[in-house]
Structures are given as C-alpha cells and as structure tokens.
Design a protein around this motif. Structure first.
Motif, PDB file in Angstrom:
ATOM      1  N   MET A   1       0.841  -1.199   0.000  1.00 56.48           N
ATOM      2  CA  MET A   1       0.000   0.000   0.000  1.00 56.48           C
ATOM      3  C   MET A   1       0.876   1.249   0.000  1.00 56.48           C
ATOM      4  O   MET A   1       1.943   1.262   0.605  1.00 56.48           O
ATOM      5  N   SER A   2       0.389   2.290  -0.648  1.00 61.80           N
ATOM      6  CA  SER A   2       1.154   3.533  -0.734  1.00 61.80           C
ATOM      7  C   SER A   2       1.153   4.249   0.614  1.00 61.80           C
ATOM      8  O   SER A   2       0.275   4.032   1.459  1.00 61.80           O
ATOM      9  N   THR A   3       2.143   5.133   0.787  1.00 58.97           N
ATOM     10  CA  THR A   3       2.235   5.906   2.022  1.00 58.97           C
ATOM     11  C   THR A   3       0.991   6.759   2.236  1.00 58.97           C
ATOM     12  O   THR A   3       0.456   6.846   3.347  1.00 58.97           O
ATOM     13  N   GLN A   4       0.513   7.368   1.135  1.00 64.24           N
ATOM     14  CA  GLN A   4      -0.647   8.250   1.279  1.00 64.24           C
ATOM     15  C   GLN A   4      -1.896   7.463   1.688  1.00 64.24           C
ATOM     16  O   GLN A   4      -2.680   7.911   2.531  1.00 64.24           O
ATOM     17  N   PHE A   5      -2.064   6.266   1.118  1.00 62.41           N
ATOM     18  CA  PHE A   5      -3.226   5.448   1.476  1.00 62.41           C
ATOM     19  C   PHE A   5      -3.151   5.039   2.950  1.00 62.41           C
ATOM     20  O   PHE A   5      -4.155   5.083   3.670  1.00 62.41           O
ATOM     21  N   LEU A   6      -1.969   4.631   3.407  1.00 65.95           N
ATOM     22  CA  LEU A   6      -1.798   4.271   4.812  1.00 65.95           C
ATOM     23  C   LEU A   6      -2.070   5.464   5.724  1.00 65.95           C
ATOM     24  O   LEU A   6      -2.632   5.317   6.817  1.00 65.95           O
ATOM     25  N   THR A   7      -1.663   6.641   5.257  1.00 69.42           N
ATOM     26  CA  THR A   7      -1.904   7.853   6.044  1.00 69.42           C
ATOM     27  C   THR A   7      -3.387   8.137   6.175  1.00 69.42           C
ATOM     28  O   THR A   7      -3.884   8.481   7.258  1.00 69.42           O
ATOM     29  N   TYR A   8      -4.119   8.013   5.074  1.00 71.21           N
ATOM     30  CA  TYR A   8      -5.574   8.187   5.127  1.00 71.21           C
ATOM     31  C   TYR A   8      -6.195   7.208   6.122  1.00 71.21           C
ATOM     32  O   TYR A   8      -7.096   7.571   6.898  1.00 71.21           O
ATOM     33  N   ILE A   9      -5.733   5.967   6.114  1.00 71.32           N
ATOM     34  CA  ILE A   9      -6.270   4.961   7.035  1.00 71.32           C
ATOM     35  C   ILE A   9      -5.969   5.347   8.488  1.00 71.32           C
ATOM     36  O   ILE A   9      -6.849   5.329   9.357  1.00 71.32           O
ATOM     37  N   ALA A  10      -4.693   5.702   8.761  1.00 74.52           N
ATOM     38  CA  ALA A  10      -4.283   6.037  10.135  1.00 74.52           C
ATOM     39  C   ALA A  10      -5.045   7.248  10.658  1.00 74.52           C
ATOM     40  O   ALA A  10      -5.573   7.241  11.780  1.00 74.52           O
ATOM     41  N   VAL A  11      -5.105   8.313   9.851  1.00 79.33           N
ATOM     42  CA  VAL A  11      -5.798   9.536  10.273  1.00 79.33           C
ATOM     43  C   VAL A  11      -7.296   9.284  10.384  1.00 79.33           C
ATOM     44  O   VAL A  11      -7.957   9.715  11.341  1.00 79.33           O
ATOM     45  N   GLY A  12      -7.858   8.551   9.400  1.00 76.85           N
ATOM     46  CA  GLY A  12      -9.292   8.269   9.417  1.00 76.85           C
ATOM     47  C   GLY A  12      -9.705   7.457  10.630  1.00 76.85           C
ATOM     48  O   GLY A  12     -10.704   7.766  11.296  1.00 76.85           O
TER      49      GLY A  12
END
Length: 597
Positions: A1-12
């Motif tokens: 998974m891309s960094t941005q996708f993981l970031t969306y998951i973590a923040v979400g």
C-alpha cells in the motif's frame, strides 16, 4: 500500500476513535461540559493533561526549533517543563480546593468583582486565540503534507473534527478523547525516534543516542558531527549559544510562568474528585510529558544531520537513486514549506548560512530552468539557496531516514492528535469563559442550566470559526506563535492567580490594574516588533534590554506585580470574608485543629 493510502487509514481511524469517544461521553450538564463531572481518575487526567499540554508546538515545532537553534532551543525545554512543575506544585492544588469551573471564576470570586472577572476573560481569550492559531496551523501543515491537500483545507477538516467532539462532549468528551490522543501522539513520536537513533548511532534509546558516536566511522559523537558539519557550511556551532544570556533567561522565565497561567491546563485540575488527586494527576502528567520532552533534543539533532546529508549538494532534477533531491523535498516545496532559489543555475541544491531571499515566500506559476518553483522575491547575494520552515522537521524525519510507510502514516496521525487535543482544550476554556463567566456570572445570573449549556456550545462554534481563520492566517510558525501566548499568560493571569492564593492584602483594584498593565505592555511590545503596522526592526539591538518579543512576558509579569502591589497599597483592604477565603484555600483541612492541640 502507498504511504498516502496508509496515512488516510491512520488519520481516518483516529478520527473515528475521537468521534466515537465524544458520542459515548456526551455532556449532559454544565458540570460535565466544564469539568467532566469532576470524577476523572488521576491517571486518565494525567494522560489528558499531557495531551492537552503537548500541543502541535511540542510535537511538530519544538524539535524543529532545536534542530535549527541548537543550544538556544533549550529555552523551550527548560521553560515548558519547568513551568509545568511550577503549575503542579504552586497553583493546581489550591485552585482545585477553591472548586470553581474556570480561571476567571477564581479571579472573579477571589477579587470580589465582576470587573476583575471580565478583565480575566479578556486576558484568557487573548491568550487562547494566540495559542490556538498555532494548533490549527499545525493541523493544516500535517494535512497539506501527508494528505496532499492545501493548508486551508487541512485547517477546515481539523475544525470540523474538533467541532464535533468539543461541542458535543465538552470537557467530558475532550478528557477521554485526549487520553486516546496521548496514546496516539506518544507512540507516533517515539517510534520514528527509536528507528532513527538506531540508524544514526546504533542505539535504540534516543536520549542516549544524542551523546553516542555516529555510525559513519568518523569517531565523532552526534553533537560533535553536527558542530563540524554546520561550521563547514558557515553556521555557528550547534552547541554554541547565539542569544544573549539575558534573552535566554527572559524567554525561559516567560515560558515557565506563562505555563502556570495557561487556563486550558489549569482547568484540567478541576476535573478530579479531590485535591490529593490533583497532585497525583500532576505527577502522572509530568511522567507522560517527560517521554516526549527528553526525546525532542535527539530528534532535532538527528533531523538536522539527516537533512543536510540528503539535501545539500543533491541534483534537483535527478532521480533519487543517483544523488538526486529526495522526494520529501519536492513535496514540501510544492506546499511552500521549503523554498529553493537556484542562484547559480547549476541545478544543484546548495545549503549554507545566510538568508536565501528577501521578503515573504510568494511563488510564480511557472517553474525555473532547473525545475524549481520561482519565487517572486529578490534573492540575496550569499550562496545559500534554501529557506526551510522549521515545522517540517519532525514530519519529514521518517521520510528523510527512509523509514517504512506505516511509520510516516503514524507520524501524520500523531501530529494531528497533538494539535487537536490542545485546540479542543483551548476552545473549551474560551466557550466556558463566555457562557459561564460572562453570561451566567456577570450579565444574566438567573440563566437556566440548559440555556447556559446551549450558550457554551454556541460560543464554542464561534471560537472554532475564529480559530480556523487564525490557523489559515497565522502570525508565525507554530512554536513561535505559542511562545507569544505564554508571554501573554505570564504577563496577565499568572500574577493575579499567584497573589490571589498567597497575598491576603491583594484587592480587586490592584489585581485589575496589574492585569491590564501587564497585558497592554506585552501586547504592545509584541505588536510593535512582530506586526507590519509599525515598521519596527525585530533585531536584538532594538529590543528593550535585549529581550525578544518571545521573552517580553517576563517583563510584563514584573510590571503586573509592581502595579498591582502599588495600587493595592493605596486602596482599601479586601473584606474579611475574602481574607478568610484565602486562608481556607491555602491551609489544608484539619491543619488549624491540629495546630491548636
């Protein structure tokens, strides 16, 4: 998974957690809204206090300031941690024993005056809005970098989340949300710090890594290498002070006493069942805070070394694997937090001492010949081509060190947690001061509990809107804005609270005169040197006694004390009931009886 996708998951997921807690702990009364019902466990309150205390300035900016200021950055460590000890030992237990909802409540009752209460509200709002500008700015910086949205959109999203759990849950919702936010932010801060300490020194403990040898075969410690590297680039050595000792002392003092006067931290001690719990929660909070604060100097030093090694001398247009500029550089450049002017048109980034350009960072639409964003400013004649926003260092640290994408996503969630936790606490004290101190205690004493709760939520909505505007248009980078808020607290509320507890002779006339004098002087000094209205040159030779705007709160505090004592000595003593109240606050229950025996 891309960094941005993981970031969306973590923040979400973190947002879902915060909002879920707010719904679970919804405030049903004014006591729930103001002080979480007064029944929070000391450990939970210690975590919530730490999260409230460790704002975006602590998480995002402090290590960045230390990375660039070196020795001078120690004022933030000494001032903020020392101030917390001062608050915990000198003020918190007495204020908890007094048993009111807010700081203006204490001042209004102690100084038997509606005017004193209103002045305290004005001071509180000035402090809180100055402070909250830094928090919302921090939210915007995190969103714009990690989620690839403009800073303005990031601030608006942060406003929406804070609105939900602060307005719905009040102090009850905020308290338990802040417990979760502390867990998120400390894990997010410590994880990359441990990784980077291992990579740079082979030591898993960052605090020890700061004094360990660098794994490059040079035989130098981290600080020795940093001194040598910066000296080669024309900077002053990292471990050498650049500020005058007077200014260092003034800033440290302003941060310490400002901490002890911060209303959103003080109100946390009203949420525990009894006075002994206030002391206990203060001790727990100090332990929780120390985890981050003892790690920050190492994070700052590692970040500065890694930044210079990965950026200086890199080719802007080349691929990363052949000595090109790293991806994080271009990401931060695109959102305006790194500015590069290719002065000699060689396509190579050159970082050294000196200002890279004159004026503010405004960009043209087109790109330069080397691919850089074109600045609509005048370049200076020195060799330095880089201008770096201090707020990026902690956020970029995992990317600079090539850590796994999940660590980068975790840092994003941690930065947002730190900013939102403090923003929520500040919004609550603003709304409580308006609904409780102005409406209930000053202008409309017969207002019902239900109407007061509605007014508290309505004023929180207005406060969030103002906070959002200040986050989009901040007066400086995050920690600098926060430092100014501490100066205002030092000059206005701290002396009134301290004398209210320990000086029986202090009366309403003295307290009001002192708060007004201290606040006006400090605001005037900061505005003179920090705003564009007066055209003042913000350099050491123009400062009063060589004290910077960040440290002037210490002088404002002395003016407050002096004016208050002078006016009080020339006016009537407080009523006997007030003097008895001061004795009751200060002397433990049963002490008088024991003394008689």
């Amino acid at each position: 998974m891309s960094t941005q996708f993981l970031t969306y998951i973590a923040v979400g997921l973190s947002f879902v957690l915060y909002i879920g807690i707010a719904i679970w702990s919804r405030a049903g009364s004014t006591k729930d809204f103001y002080v979480a019902g007064g029944g929070v466990h000391p450990i939970a309150n210690g975590m919530a206090t730490a999260a409230d205390w460790m704002s975006a300035a602590s998480f995002i900016s402090m290590a960045g300031i230390i990375a660039f200021a070196g020795y001078d950055g120690s004022v933030y460590l000494m001032g903020w941690t020392g101030g917390y000890v001062l608050l915990a030992l000198l003020l918190a237990p007495y204020l908890r024993k007094f048993g009111q909802f807010t700081v203006p409540d204490f001042i209004g009752e102690r100084y038997y005056s509606k005017a004193a209460r209103v002045v305290a509200v004005v001071c509180l709002i000035a402090i809180s809005f100055t402070y909250i500008a830094g928090q919302m700015r921090g939210v915007g910086v995190v969103f714009s970098h990690f989620l690839n949205v403009p800073i303005t959109i990031g601030v608006l999203v942060g406003m929406a989340v804070v609105f939900f759990y602060a307005v719905l849950g009040g102090m009850k919702g905020i308290t338990y949300t802040q417990v979760a936010q502390y867990c998120v932010l400390i894990f997010a801060y410590m994880t990359p710090a441990i990784f980077i300490s291992m990579l740079v020194t082979g030591t898993p403990v960052p605090q020890i890594g700061l004094g360990a040898e660098v794994l490059d075969g040079s035989g130098l410690t981290v600080l020795q290498k940093l001194d040598a590297t910066l000296t080669d680039l024309g900077f002053a050595p990292y471990t050498q002070p650049k500020k005058s000792m007077v200014d260092i002392f003034a800033i440290t003092c302003a941060l310490m006493v400002g901490t002890a006067g911060l209303p959103h931290v003080i109100v946390r001690f009203f949420t525990v069942p009894k006075v002994s719990d206030a002391r206990l929660s203060a001790g727990y909070a100090l332990v929780f805070i120390a985890l981050l604060y003892t790690t920050a100097p190492a994070v700052g030093a590692f970040a500065r070394i890694n930044f210079i090694e990965t950026v200086n001398g890199s080719t802007y247009a080349a691929a990363e694997d052949v000595g090109g500029t790293p991806a994080f550089f271009k990401t931060f450049e695109n959102i305006g937090l790194i500015r590069w002017i290719d002065k000699n048109q060689d396509g190579i980034v050159q970082y050294s001492a000196g200002k890279s350009f004159e004026g503010t960072a405004e960009f043209a639409d087109e790109r330069g010949p080397s691919g850089e964003r074109v600045l609509l400013n005048t370049a200076t004649s020195n060799a330095n081509e880089l201008d770096i926003d201090r707020d990026i260092m902690v956020l970029a640290n995992p990317e600079i060190a090539n850590l796994p994408p999940w660590v980068i996503a975790l840092v994003a969630a941690g930065g947002i947690a730190a900013a939102l936790s403090t923003a929520a606490g500040l919004l609550l004290v603003i709304s409580a001061s308006i609904s409780h101190d102005l409406l209930k205690k000053t202008f409309k004493p017969d207002v019902s509990d239900k109407t007061e709760l509605l007014a508290a939520r309505g004023s929180a909505v207005i406060a969030i809107a103002v906070a959002g505007y200040l986050g989009i248009n901040p007066p400086g980078f995050v920690a600098q804005v926060v430092a100014l808020a501490f100066g205002l607290a030092a000059a206005s509320l701290f002396p009134a609270i301290l004398m209210g507890i320990f000086v029986k002779r202090m009366n309403r006339e003295g307290a009001i005169a002192g708060m007004v004098a201290g606040l006006l002087f400090t605001v005037g000094y900061i505005a003179y040197f920090k705003s564009d209205w007066f055209g003042a040159v913000n350099t050491a030779e123009h400062w009063f006694l060589g004290i910077s705007p960040e440290g002037i709160g210490s002088i404002g505090m002395l003016i407050n004390f002096g004016v208050a004592i002078l006016v009080a000595s020339q006016t009537a003593k407080p009523p006997e009931t007030i003097q008895a109240l001061v004795d009751d606050i200060r002397i433990p229950t049963g002490a008088g009886v024991a003394h008689k025996h």
